[in-house]
Design a protein around this motif. Structure first.
Motif, PDB file in Angstrom:
ATOM      1  N   GLN A   1       0.797  -1.232   0.000  1.00  0.00           N
ATOM      2  CA  GLN A   1       0.000   0.000   0.000  1.00  0.00           C
ATOM      3  C   GLN A   1       0.824   1.273   0.000  1.00  0.00           C
ATOM      4  N   THR A   2       2.142   1.177  -0.079  1.00  0.00           N
ATOM      5  CA  THR A   2       2.927   2.405  -0.231  1.00  0.00           C
ATOM      6  C   THR A   2       2.490   3.100  -1.510  1.00  0.00           C
ATOM      7  N   ARG A   3       2.198   4.371  -1.396  1.00  0.00           N
ATOM      8  CA  ARG A   3       1.545   5.115  -2.476  1.00  0.00           C
ATOM      9  C   ARG A   3       2.536   6.071  -3.151  1.00  0.00           C
ATOM     10  N   ALA A   4       2.567   6.059  -4.472  1.00  0.00           N
ATOM     11  CA  ALA A   4       3.348   7.022  -5.250  1.00  0.00           C
ATOM     12  C   ALA A   4       2.384   7.798  -6.132  1.00  0.00           C
ATOM     13  N   GLU A   5       2.235   9.089  -5.873  1.00  0.00           N
ATOM     14  CA  GLU A   5       1.279   9.916  -6.607  1.00  0.00           C
ATOM     15  C   GLU A   5       2.027  10.905  -7.498  1.00  0.00           C
ATOM     16  N   LEU A   6       1.642  10.937  -8.756  1.00  0.00           N
ATOM     17  CA  LEU A   6       2.261  11.853  -9.706  1.00  0.00           C
ATOM     18  C   LEU A   6       1.710  13.254  -9.473  1.00  0.00           C
ATOM     19  N   VAL A   7       2.612  14.195  -9.186  1.00  0.00           N
ATOM     20  CA  VAL A   7       2.220  15.589  -8.988  1.00  0.00           C
ATOM     21  C   VAL A   7       2.811  16.390 -10.145  1.00  0.00           C
ATOM     22  N   GLY A   8       1.953  16.941 -10.980  1.00  0.00           N
ATOM     23  CA  GLY A   8       2.451  17.578 -12.189  1.00  0.00           C
ATOM     24  C   GLY A   8       2.921  16.510 -13.170  1.00  0.00           C
ATOM     25  N   GLU A   9       3.954  16.825 -13.935  1.00  0.00           N
ATOM     26  CA  GLU A   9       4.443  15.882 -14.939  1.00  0.00           C
ATOM     27  C   GLU A   9       5.799  15.287 -14.593  1.00  0.00           C
ATOM     28  N   GLY A  10       6.525  15.930 -13.687  1.00  0.00           N
ATOM     29  CA  GLY A  10       7.904  15.524 -13.513  1.00  0.00           C
ATOM     30  C   GLY A  10       8.267  14.901 -12.193  1.00  0.00           C
ATOM     31  N   GLU A  11       7.291  14.649 -11.291  1.00  0.00           N
ATOM     32  CA  GLU A  11       7.670  14.173  -9.967  1.00  0.00           C
ATOM     33  C   GLU A  11       6.539  13.380  -9.316  1.00  0.00           C
ATOM     34  N   TYR A  12       6.955  12.341  -8.578  1.00  0.00           N
ATOM     35  CA  TYR A  12       6.044  11.584  -7.730  1.00  0.00           C
ATOM     36  C   TYR A  12       6.306  11.961  -6.275  1.00  0.00           C
ATOM     37  N   LEU A  13       5.289  11.863  -5.439  1.00  0.00           N
ATOM     38  CA  LEU A  13       5.443  11.944  -3.997  1.00  0.00           C
ATOM     39  C   LEU A  13       5.094  10.570  -3.428  1.00  0.00           C
ATOM     40  N   VAL A  14       6.008  10.017  -2.610  1.00  0.00           N
ATOM     41  CA  VAL A  14       5.850   8.671  -2.094  1.00  0.00           C
ATOM     42  C   VAL A  14       5.559   8.717  -0.602  1.00  0.00           C
ATOM     43  N   ASN A  15       4.535   7.961  -0.183  1.00  0.00           N
ATOM     44  CA  ASN A  15       4.180   7.854   1.228  1.00  0.00           C
ATOM     45  C   ASN A  15       3.903   6.397   1.567  1.00  0.00           C
ATOM     46  N   GLY A  16       4.475   5.931   2.684  1.00  0.00           N
ATOM     47  CA  GLY A  16       4.242   4.564   3.110  1.00  0.00           C
ATOM     48  C   GLY A  16       5.331   4.077   4.026  1.00  0.00           C
ATOM     49  N   GLN A  17       5.358   2.777   4.246  1.00  0.00           N
ATOM     50  CA  GLN A  17       6.339   2.161   5.137  1.00  0.00           C
ATOM     51  C   GLN A  17       6.829   0.861   4.526  1.00  0.00           C
TER      52      GLN A  17
END
Length: 426
Positions: A141-157
């Motif tokens: 369930q670690t989440r990687a969300e695309l923000v804009g076109e050039g970067e992901y933000l990753v949250n999880g453990q």
């Protein structure tokens, strides 16, 4: 440093490769091992000559690469043919290198492969397992969300991360699509471990060491071009990395036979190399002539040799693509390791009853006995390897999967993370 260097030399015979290496050395080797020399090796393709042309290689066969390596060794020129070293010498050449070669785009290959080949990138970690996703890794369930076109933000453990405290990079599997079935919504990344938002906590092991870690990721920025493969194809990419890991862990149980054989020593020397630790344990206990002990010694020796041959077959298959034989070797390695360490432990008798780090004879044996469990768990547990062997090697039907084809958002699941403990662990 571009990747399109080197000429296509796939068809070179070992003698031709030796001649080409000798000529190149004559023009470039000045007896100084520095940054310029390592960079020249990489751009010329001699650092990893079996890799493809356009990916920092020369497209040589392994026999031809070994012939070329002999010329570099004779000249005293280091840093060539590093991709042919055994897994245990540089596991990341296989775990990261093979994965990038199979699925990496040009940008991510250019960012990591030259540093891997020059030796400036030496420590990595695997960010796969989670508190609620171990045996069923695809449920992570670690989440990687695309923000804009050039970067992901990753949250999880992540958890059970070997070497996370010293890693320069991590191979990360994260969920990017919650509306796809669990295997289809994953993406594979390579991330820098000094990125902001990464917290690493050590886990104390039964041996007293703390080689494994919990890794907490909070809004960790990851460039979009750090994706290996395409978004949503992470499970397919993962199979390359897992095959390399399992093959390497299987090789750990082969003793020193592989190195002896590679050096061209006799079959008898190889047999001695595989068994010498057990023979010494029995001799130190005064039981070398005990028929029961000798029978067990031969049994473990036969397991080690058989697993060496399985490993050779798996290595040959992995060079052509993913191999399920790696799971067979890894599963066998668990039995081999437990049997060998248990044998040495019992040969010590009462000396093994006290776990004393100051005992130079008993402590290494006691520690090895407990550390052997890592091979039964890491890289996929023994039970997972049996499933893989049953389905992919023996062709047995798959078990029932109640969440097959169900969007992951609708799959029942446990907690994605556990709270960060405030306790400062050593």
């Amino acid at each position: 440093m571009g990747a399109g260097t080197g000429a296509s030399e796939t068809a070179l015979s070992p003698d031709e490769a030796r001649t080409a290496a000798r000529a190149w050395l004559s023009d470039h080797w000045a007896g100084v091992d520095d940054e310029n020399w390592r960079r020249a090796l990489v751009t010329s393709g001699w650092a990893a000559p079996t890799w493809p042309v356009g990916r920092y290689g020369r497209g040589l066969s392994r026999p031809s690469a070994r012939a070329a390596a002999a010329e570099f060794d004779a000249a005293g020129a280091p840093g060539a043919c590093v991709e042919t070293a055994p897994f245990h010498d540089n596991p990341w050449m296989y775990l990261l290198g093979n994965t990038l070669l199979a699925h990496g785009g040009q940008a991510v290959c250019d960012r990591y492969l030259p540093r891997l080949l020059t030796g400036s990138l030496t420590h990595g970690c695997l960010l796969y397992s989670e508190p609620g996703a171990g045996s069923d890794l695809a449920s992570l369930q670690t989440r990687a969300e695309l923000v804009g076109e050039g970067e992901y933000l990753v949250n999880g453990q992540k958890i059970w991360t070997t070497g996370g405290q010293e890693a320069q990079f991590g191979l990360l599997l994260a969920r990017t699509d919650w509306d796809a079935p669990k295997h289809a919504g994953l993406t594979f990344f390579v991330i820098d471990m000094d990125s902001p938002g990464i917290e690493i906590r050590p886990i104390r092991q039964i041996t007293g060491d703390a080689e494994f870690n919990e890794v907490f990721l909070t809004d960790v920025p990851v460039p979009a071009d750090a994706v290996i493969g395409a978004p949503g194809e992470g499970w397919r990419v993962l199979q390359v990395a897992l095959a390399a890991e399992r093959a390497g862990m299987g090789a750990a149980a082969r003793g020193r036979a592989e190195g002896k054989a590679a050096a061209g020593t006799s079959d008898l020397a190889v047999l001695r190399a595989v068994a010498d630790d057990l023979v010494e344990a029995a001799r130190a206990a005064g039981r070398l002539n005990d028929t029961v002990v000798r029978d067990e010694l031969v049994k473990i020796l036969s397991w080690r040799l058989t697993n060496t041959w399985t490993g050779d077959r798996a290595a040959a298959e992995i060079r052509r693509g993913p191999s399920s034989l790696a799971s067979l070797g890894k599963l066998a390695a668990s039995r081999v390791l437990h049997a060998g360490t248990d044998f040495a432990y019992r040969m010590q008798g009462r000396a093994s009853l006290v776990y004393d780090v100051d005992d130079p004879l008993a402590y290494p044996v006691d520690r090895a006995l407990m550390f052997a469990f890592i091979n039964s768990i890491g890289g996929g547990s023994d039970q997972i390897q049996r499933n893989i062997i049953g389905e992919r090697v023996l062709g047995l039907p798959k078990g029932y999967e109640p969440d097959r084809g169900v969007p992951f958002r609708d799959v029942r699941k446990g907690s994605a993370t556990r709270p960060v403990s405030q306790e400062k662990r050593p």
